[in-house]
Design an enzyme around this catalytic site. Sequence first.
Site, PDB file in Angstrom:
ATOM      1  N   SER A  44     -10.693  -6.320   9.708  1.00 29.95           N
ATOM      2  CA  SER A  44     -11.897  -5.805   9.052  1.00 29.95           C
ATOM      3  C   SER A  44     -12.590  -6.967   8.375  1.00 29.95           C
ATOM      4  CB  SER A  44     -11.554  -4.757   7.995  1.00 29.95           C
ATOM      5  OG  SER A  44     -11.104  -3.561   8.586  1.00 29.95           O
ATOM      6  N   ARG A  46       0.840  -1.192   0.000  1.00 25.09           N
ATOM      7  CA  ARG A  46       0.000   0.000   0.000  1.00 25.09           C
ATOM      8  C   ARG A  46       0.878   1.246   0.000  1.00 25.09           C
ATOM      9  NH1 ARG A  46      -4.853  -1.926   4.192  1.00 25.09           N
ATOM     10  NH2 ARG A  46      -5.314  -3.842   3.020  1.00 25.09           N
ATOM     11  N   ARG A  51       0.491  -6.250  11.545  1.00 24.28           N
ATOM     12  CA  ARG A  51       0.174  -5.243  12.566  1.00 24.28           C
ATOM     13  C   ARG A  51      -0.168  -5.861  13.909  1.00 24.28           C
ATOM     14  NH1 ARG A  51      -4.123  -0.307  11.723  1.00 24.28           N
ATOM     15  NH2 ARG A  51      -2.640   0.275  10.087  1.00 24.28           N
ATOM     16  N   GLU A  65      -7.142  -0.535  14.680  1.00 28.58           N
ATOM     17  CA  GLU A  65      -7.712  -1.608  13.861  1.00 28.58           C
ATOM     18  C   GLU A  65      -6.725  -2.756  13.653  1.00 28.58           C
ATOM     19  OE1 GLU A  65      -8.275  -2.575   9.225  1.00 28.58           O
ATOM     20  OE2 GLU A  65      -8.539  -0.473   9.786  1.00 28.58           O
ATOM     21  N   ARG A  69       1.752   1.572  10.264  1.00 32.69           N
ATOM     22  CA  ARG A  69       1.322   2.007   8.923  1.00 32.69           C
ATOM     23  C   ARG A  69       2.541   1.903   8.002  1.00 32.69           C
ATOM     24  NH1 ARG A  69      -3.125   5.364   7.622  1.00 32.69           N
ATOM     25  NH2 ARG A  69      -3.323   5.943   9.808  1.00 32.69           N
TER      26      ARG A  69
END
Length: 421
Positions: free
Chosen positions: A348, A258, A385, A345, A273
Amino acid sequence: MIDLRALREAPDRLRASQRIRGEDESVVDRLLDLDSRRRAALTRFESLRADQKSVGKSVSQAAPEERDALLAQAKALSAEVKEAEAESERLAADLDALLAAVPNIVEEDVPAGGVDDFRVIEQVGAPREFDFTPRDHLELGELLGAIDTERGAKVAGARFYFLTGVGAQLELALLNMAMQRAVANGFVPVIPPVLVKPETMEGTGFLGAHAAEVYRLPDDDLYLVGTSEVPLAGFHAGEILDAAALPNRYAGWSSCFRREAGSYGKDTRGIIRVHQFNKVEMFVFTRPEDAHDEHLRLLAWEREMLDLLELPYRVVDIAGGDLGASAARKYDCEAWVPTQGRYRELTSTSNCTDFQARRLNIRYRGADGRPRFAATLNGTLATTRWIVAILENHQRADGSVVVPEALRAHLGRDVLEPVRR
């Protein structure tokens, strides 16, 4: 892609969905207008073509004195047919382009608003109270010889890192545990390609508002995936699935990429991140009428993993304005990060209804034998993460970290000890 027939029958559903997402409601009227004009143009084209064929047959049967007039009529009709066909194709292209830009219709009761307007469904476990000053995951990772961001930046730039020693072992143990649990729950394990064609990336809805997040290789016209949801969604593209075998459940293990565009200055410390990470992603093809219950099952499997890792977390229902284009509903599980004093988070799970399947032409045969579009769902079962939450929540005063009991068999140790320097 939304269902045009359903839009004609209940346009107010899309209007309400657009309001919840904070998107433009007027797109509904533009869609209906284009659809009406396209259907009228197609009808005109087909009528003119039928006339053209009729006149063509008449020419061969006509008397000589009538033939010139019929030929002239046929020539004029030919020009009209071409014009009508071009108009029909132009309107169809305009309609398809507008449809491709419209996000999925959200489920009923999705919270309205943006990123901060989620609804907390449940909080599980209490944040730990420390009798010492806790270290953050990067300091712990450096003490353990597990995380090296300095050399990551030296080799690849900002937001890259090395996992070394027990860091690499911890990630492998975590992902192996996730994959084993997925297989035990009926998922087929998959290691997919991480480079995909434009039509696959477009079909999953990742080249719309979030296109800036995607890495592209222009010389090869391929995209690096940000999640194995993308290749798994494309796995059955253009196919008709065996209805008796549904749901088809897959668990993809892949590296993910990403760009983190627009995140300058956010989470620059550590591995929260980053540009590259690994993940086990659940992906399901099922009947639309079964998708809601399947979504809750995916959430339950995610929660089971977090419970086994002994992490305090909360479950949140994401607001419409923070949903991706493909999702009709999304639940996140956010783990407590002690040094940040907030939840972040970790998982998801999204119900994409038949939105992706329409774009990728993935169908199954209903009881009446007619092909119908499937529903697709996805959910995170483990990712890099998670190391952040494991290290910070299970740390001890001396910098060691207690390994959650369920993870010990996969990692081969009970405690991660600081390395001697």
